[in-house]
Motif scaffolding. Structure first.
Motif, PDB file in Angstrom:
ATOM      1  N   PRO A  16      11.849  -0.907   7.177  1.00  0.00           N
ATOM      2  CA  PRO A  16      12.935   0.332   6.777  1.00  0.00           C
ATOM      3  C   PRO A  16      12.165   1.647   6.544  1.00  0.00           C
ATOM      4  O   PRO A  16      12.898   2.881   6.954  1.00  0.00           O
ATOM      5  CB  PRO A  16      13.680  -0.202   5.744  1.00  0.00           C
ATOM      6  CG  PRO A  16      13.609  -1.804   5.560  1.00  0.00           C
ATOM      7  CD  PRO A  16      12.140  -2.034   6.247  1.00  0.00           C
ATOM      8  N   LYS A  17      11.253   1.614   5.796  1.00  0.00           N
ATOM      9  CA  LYS A  17      10.391   2.832   5.380  1.00  0.00           C
ATOM     10  C   LYS A  17      10.126   3.510   6.756  1.00  0.00           C
ATOM     11  O   LYS A  17       9.800   4.797   7.002  1.00  0.00           O
ATOM     12  CB  LYS A  17       9.609   2.856   4.419  1.00  0.00           C
ATOM     13  CG  LYS A  17      10.061   2.519   3.027  1.00  0.00           C
ATOM     14  CD  LYS A  17       9.120   2.632   1.938  1.00  0.00           C
ATOM     15  CE  LYS A  17       9.817   2.587   0.639  1.00  0.00           C
ATOM     16  NZ  LYS A  17      10.368   3.870   0.217  1.00  0.00           N
ATOM     17  N   LEU A  18       9.363   2.787   7.504  1.00  0.00           N
ATOM     18  CA  LEU A  18       8.786   3.339   8.897  1.00  0.00           C
ATOM     19  C   LEU A  18       9.971   3.862   9.815  1.00  0.00           C
ATOM     20  O   LEU A  18       9.816   4.903  10.323  1.00  0.00           O
ATOM     21  CB  LEU A  18       7.912   2.116   9.603  1.00  0.00           C
ATOM     22  CG  LEU A  18       6.640   1.800   8.972  1.00  0.00           C
ATOM     23  CD1 LEU A  18       6.079   0.522   9.613  1.00  0.00           C
ATOM     24  CD2 LEU A  18       5.746   3.070   9.171  1.00  0.00           C
ATOM     25  N   PHE A  19      11.186   3.278   9.815  1.00  0.00           N
ATOM     26  CA  PHE A  19      12.298   3.673  10.454  1.00  0.00           C
ATOM     27  C   PHE A  19      12.623   4.914   9.917  1.00  0.00           C
ATOM     28  O   PHE A  19      13.095   5.797  10.762  1.00  0.00           O
ATOM     29  CB  PHE A  19      13.423   2.574  10.293  1.00  0.00           C
ATOM     30  CG  PHE A  19      14.676   2.883  11.208  1.00  0.00           C
ATOM     31  CD1 PHE A  19      14.570   2.282  12.592  1.00  0.00           C
ATOM     32  CD2 PHE A  19      15.790   3.656  10.717  1.00  0.00           C
ATOM     33  CE1 PHE A  19      15.595   2.755  13.291  1.00  0.00           C
ATOM     34  CE2 PHE A  19      16.807   3.909  11.625  1.00  0.00           C
ATOM     35  CZ  PHE A  19      16.916   3.411  13.056  1.00  0.00           C
ATOM     36  N   ASP A  20      12.663   4.927   8.683  1.00  0.00           N
ATOM     37  CA  ASP A  20      12.854   6.345   8.241  1.00  0.00           C
ATOM     38  C   ASP A  20      12.029   7.642   8.827  1.00  0.00           C
ATOM     39  O   ASP A  20      12.561   8.763   8.829  1.00  0.00           O
ATOM     40  CB  ASP A  20      13.126   6.532   6.834  1.00  0.00           C
ATOM     41  CG  ASP A  20      14.500   5.555   6.093  1.00  0.00           C
ATOM     42  OD1 ASP A  20      15.479   5.300   6.927  1.00  0.00           O
ATOM     43  OD2 ASP A  20      14.369   4.989   5.118  1.00  0.00           O
ATOM     44  N   GLU A  21      10.848   7.126   9.204  1.00  0.00           N
ATOM     45  CA  GLU A  21       9.917   8.294   9.475  1.00  0.00           C
ATOM     46  C   GLU A  21       9.784   8.349  10.819  1.00  0.00           C
ATOM     47  O   GLU A  21       8.784   8.823  11.404  1.00  0.00           O
ATOM     48  CB  GLU A  21       8.610   7.646   8.911  1.00  0.00           C
ATOM     49  CG  GLU A  21       8.482   7.780   7.458  1.00  0.00           C
ATOM     50  CD  GLU A  21       8.404   9.120   6.834  1.00  0.00           C
ATOM     51  OE1 GLU A  21       8.203  10.107   7.626  1.00  0.00           O
ATOM     52  OE2 GLU A  21       8.456   9.372   5.576  1.00  0.00           O
ATOM     53  N   GLY A  22      10.664   7.545  11.611  1.00  0.00           N
ATOM     54  CA  GLY A  22      10.882   7.818  13.082  1.00  0.00           C
ATOM     55  C   GLY A  22       9.893   6.680  13.829  1.00  0.00           C
ATOM     56  O   GLY A  22       9.745   6.689  15.059  1.00  0.00           O
ATOM     57  N   VAL A  23       9.293   5.574  13.035  1.00  0.00           N
ATOM     58  CA  VAL A  23       8.798   4.589  13.811  1.00  0.00           C
ATOM     59  C   VAL A  23       9.361   3.460  13.577  1.00  0.00           C
ATOM     60  O   VAL A  23       9.974   2.742  12.648  1.00  0.00           O
ATOM     61  CB  VAL A  23       7.125   4.542  13.195  1.00  0.00           C
ATOM     62  CG1 VAL A  23       6.549   3.181  13.578  1.00  0.00           C
ATOM     63  CG2 VAL A  23       6.471   5.643  12.924  1.00  0.00           C
TER      64      VAL A  23
END
Length: 740
Positions: free
Chosen positions: A156-163
């Motif tokens: 989820p944190k990577l998703f928030d960063e566009g990964v």
């Protein structure tokens, strides 16, 4: 020098049970349930000190369970918000890789003991069968935690960063079409499904290969019906694929090979119905069994033969998708001769270490630690030659905060220098095409007398070292493989240079390997000196390694397996004597592991005498601290941070005349008794004082320091507000980014 400013995110409390709003009960780091520790602790402390047998199993932690605790601390780094998010993902990958080796070597070894009725209890007295049961119990908890962190926090944190790691259920129409073409063009031509029947036996699967088990329904072209098939994923296929920008709406979009194969499994079995497709991975015993007594004179040949069989050792672990039906799992367990405790269900990719590939697929340096320039002592940088600088004074470098380049320059200059007549070096891990290897090849081709002691049995680097040995021999270097039954683990270079009418020896001694890549990731000391007596000592050690002679006395070095252990015991005993005489006494030891029983008992005796003892043990520690009457004067901490702690330091107060030794050796039986190791003194007062100061940085660390409790658990230090101290940050601020 004061510590560099700490960012706001680094000032957050490091209570990992509360990070990211995670469920505290689910994410708490539990102590390994070795034994009913509290009851035993009370029983020991009720005795008088003179009544306590220091060989009592209650005074020792189990080696394998302590090793597992280290892996648990590595896993916790994925929860630490002080680390950038991609680094936290990398810690998950490192944990996965560490666990692979733990099962391949340590668990496999315990299973072999049981299989061949060679059970051997360690100092803790625990039977291997009990150890395996406790390993399974704790390892299952750690694996569940690993996937929970991955799915609930990291992704989820990577998703928030566009990964974005896009699951097949989330593919858009464009993405599905692109993946279908990718499967047709790149996967289908190289994949070979194997249907299981009497004429198609179960394929022989190599260690840690990526596979699928497919549940089929229907009749094939030959009338066969209903059954299972195995689909090995070719090693040539990337486990992670980046989707092109034209089929995405921005960001870095990644899909797993497992999702691609799963989505198109029906195309592998035309006309059949795929009822289920489940990824799995088998871990095998990967410990080489090269018996030095039976190989004659051809260690290299024996090792080449053994390497071929490493991939097909006995089975030790089965990882499989958690939604795989029980009847299929039971079939696989039977096939691999495994038990239920060897089964690990995964809620995600079966091999998380493959996620390291994300760093090659995306360019997101903003989500990782900022790079830094290692420091370099000004005189080393400004001297005409490195030999001129070393002739004037000793140099101590601490990597990665200080540059590894002087070590490479030391050899590179020697390779070209017409005054250099000979080079000798030990190599444990370096790489066949590394700068160090290149310099040795150049030196040999330039007519220098180059002798290299290569340890072919450096675990998992055997093939690389065989290639390096061949390359050096082709260049004209003399290559030897050390001593039968003793691995050569010492880190030494000696360069002989003709100066006027004399031959002068220049020496490098280190705590870590001659590997430039590791020097950016591991903390290690390098020592450069022209001290005549140290040069003579190193020369004598090489004489023993390359020739045949009785033990040669060395003056300043401590040399395993001959003098190192006994001298350490003597220096510990001397501190104990000083304490009994009322003099101040102090011992600080920083190593990767502490397991050697005589060393542990000596530290117990010193503690009983009143010596204040601090142990900085990154990994395995079998010593139990904090026991009244035995180890109440001993504190044990483990530092886990951005860099892998790898320095080995032995410090003794010695009644106000400190003795400081750096070494390639840990406090383990194998290092002190079964390996070629050296410990070297830091004689220069300023350098010795510097080492002591750097040890104090680690002892006052309260952000990455885990304190070992007497019950076997580790507690993460929690800094008070505005009192944040990180040893690695101190060292970065003090040693890096500067020409001193």
């Amino acid at each position: 020098m004061s510590e560099q400013p700490v960012s706001e995110i680094e000032k957050k409390e490091l209570n990992v049970a509360q990070l990211n709003g995670a469920d505290a009960e689910e994410l708490v780091l539990e102590p390994i349930p070795e034994q009913p520790q509290d009851a035993k602790k009370i029983a020991i402390e009720e005795r008088l000190p003179e009544e306590i047998d220091l060989a009592d199993p209650e005074l020792y932690f189990n080696r394998e369970l302590s090793h597992l605790q280290f892996n648990a601390r590595v896993l916790e780094q994925a929860m630490d918000e002080n680390h950038p998010i991609l680094n936290r993902l990398l810690f998950l990958c490192i944990f996965s890789s560490n666990m692979d080796e733990f099962f391949e070597i340590r668990v496999a070894g315990l299973k072999s003991q049981l299989e061949y009725s060679r059970e051997k209890n360690g100092p803790d007295g625990m039977h291997p069968k009990k150890v395996l049961s406790l390993i399974s119990e704790q390892a299952h908890k750690l694996v569940r935690r690993q996937y929970k962190i991955l799915n609930d926090i990291i992704f989820p944190k990577l998703f928030d960063e566009g990964v974005k790691f896009i699951r097949r259920s989330e593919w858009s129409e464009k993405q599905s079409a692109w993946v279908k073409r990718y499967f047709r063009d790149n996967v289908l031509p190289v994949i070979s499904p194997v249907g299981l029947d009497p004429t198609h036996p179960f394929p022989r699967l190599a260690n840690k290969t990526f596979n699928f088990v497919v549940d089929l329904e229907g009749r094939d072209a030959f009338g066969r019906e209903n059954g299972l098939a195995i689909v090995p994923a070719p090693s040539s296929l990337p486990r992670l694929v980046k989707l092109p920008d034209e089929v995405c709406e921005g960001g870095d979009n990644l899909v797993f090979l497992s999702s691609i194969i799963h989505a198109h499994a029906d195309q592998l079995f035309p006309g059949m119905t795929v009822k289920g497709c489940f990824q799995f991975r088998l871990t095998r015993n990967a410990d080489l069994e090269v018996d030095s007594d039976d190989i004659g004179v051809d260690l290299a040949g024996a090792l080449r033969t053994e390497l071929q069989s490493r991939h097909y050792g006995s089975s030790v672990r089965l990882e499989i998708a958690e939604n795989c039906p029980t009847h299929i799992i039971d079939s696989l367990l039977k096939q691999f001769d495994l038990e239920q405790q060897d089964l690990y269900r995964t809620n995600g990719p079966v091999n998380l270490s493959r996620l390291m590939a994300v760093l090659e697929l995306i360019d997101r340096s903003d989500l990782m630690y900022s790079p830094f320039s290692p420091g370099l002592p000004r005189k080393l940088a400004s001297s005409g030659t490195i030999f001129e600088a070393i002739r004037q004074k000793d140099y101590l470098l601490m990597h990665p905060f200080e540059s590894f380049s002087p070590v490479v320059d030391f050899l590179s200059e020697a390779a070209k220098d017409p005054k250099v007549v000979a080079i000798r070096q030990t190599l444990y891990r370096t790489g066949s095409r590394s700068p160090i290897a290149n310099a040795l090849v150049e030196a040999a081709r330039n007519g220098k007398e180059v002798t290299v002691v290569i340890e072919l049995r450096a675990r998992f680097d055997e093939a690389e070292n065989l290639a390096l040995a061949s390359r050096l021999q082709d260049a004209g270097a003399i290559v030897v493989y050390g001593v039968v039954r003793h691995k050569t683990h010492a880190k030494m270079i000696i360069i002989v240079r003709r100066e006027d009418t004399e031959l002068t020896r220049y020496v490098h001694l280190g705590t870590g390997n001659y590997h430039a890549g590791n020097a950016r990731l591991y903390t290690d000391y390098s020592f450069l000196t022209a001290d005549k007596e140290i040069g003579d000592d190193v020369h004598r050690v090489f004489q023993q390694l390359t020739g045949m002679s009785k033990e040669l006395k060395v003056k300043k070095l401590l040399h395993a397996p001959f003098t190192l252990r006994d001298r350490l015991l003597d220096m510990i005993a001397k501190e104990a004597e000083n304490a009994r005489n009322g003099d101040p006494a102090r011992i600080i030891i920083k190593v990767n592991s502490l397991t050697e029983q005589r060393l542990v008992q000596a530290l117990y005796k010193a503690s009983q005498a009143g010596v204040k003892i601090d142990l900085i043990i990154r990994g395995i520690c079998t010593l139990r601290p904090g026991i009244k009457g035995v180890s109440s004067n001993i504190r044990v901490r483990s530092i886990i941070g951005r860099f892998l702690e790898h320095t080995r330091v032995y410090y003794f107060y010695n009644n106000r005349n400190p003795k400081v030794y750096l070494s390639s050796a840990d406090g383990m039986d194998r290092n002190l008794n079964n390996r070629i190791e050296v410990a070297f003194p830091i004689q220069d007062y300023k350098l010795a004082r510097r080492v002591k100061r750097e040890l104090e940085y680690y002892l006052t660390d309260n952000t990455q320091s885990w304190l070992l409790q007497s019950d076997g658990s580790y507690q993460l230090s929690k800094p008070r507000k505005n009192e944040y101290r990180s040893a690695q940050r101190f060292l970065l601020g003090e040693l890096a980014n500067t020409n001193r």
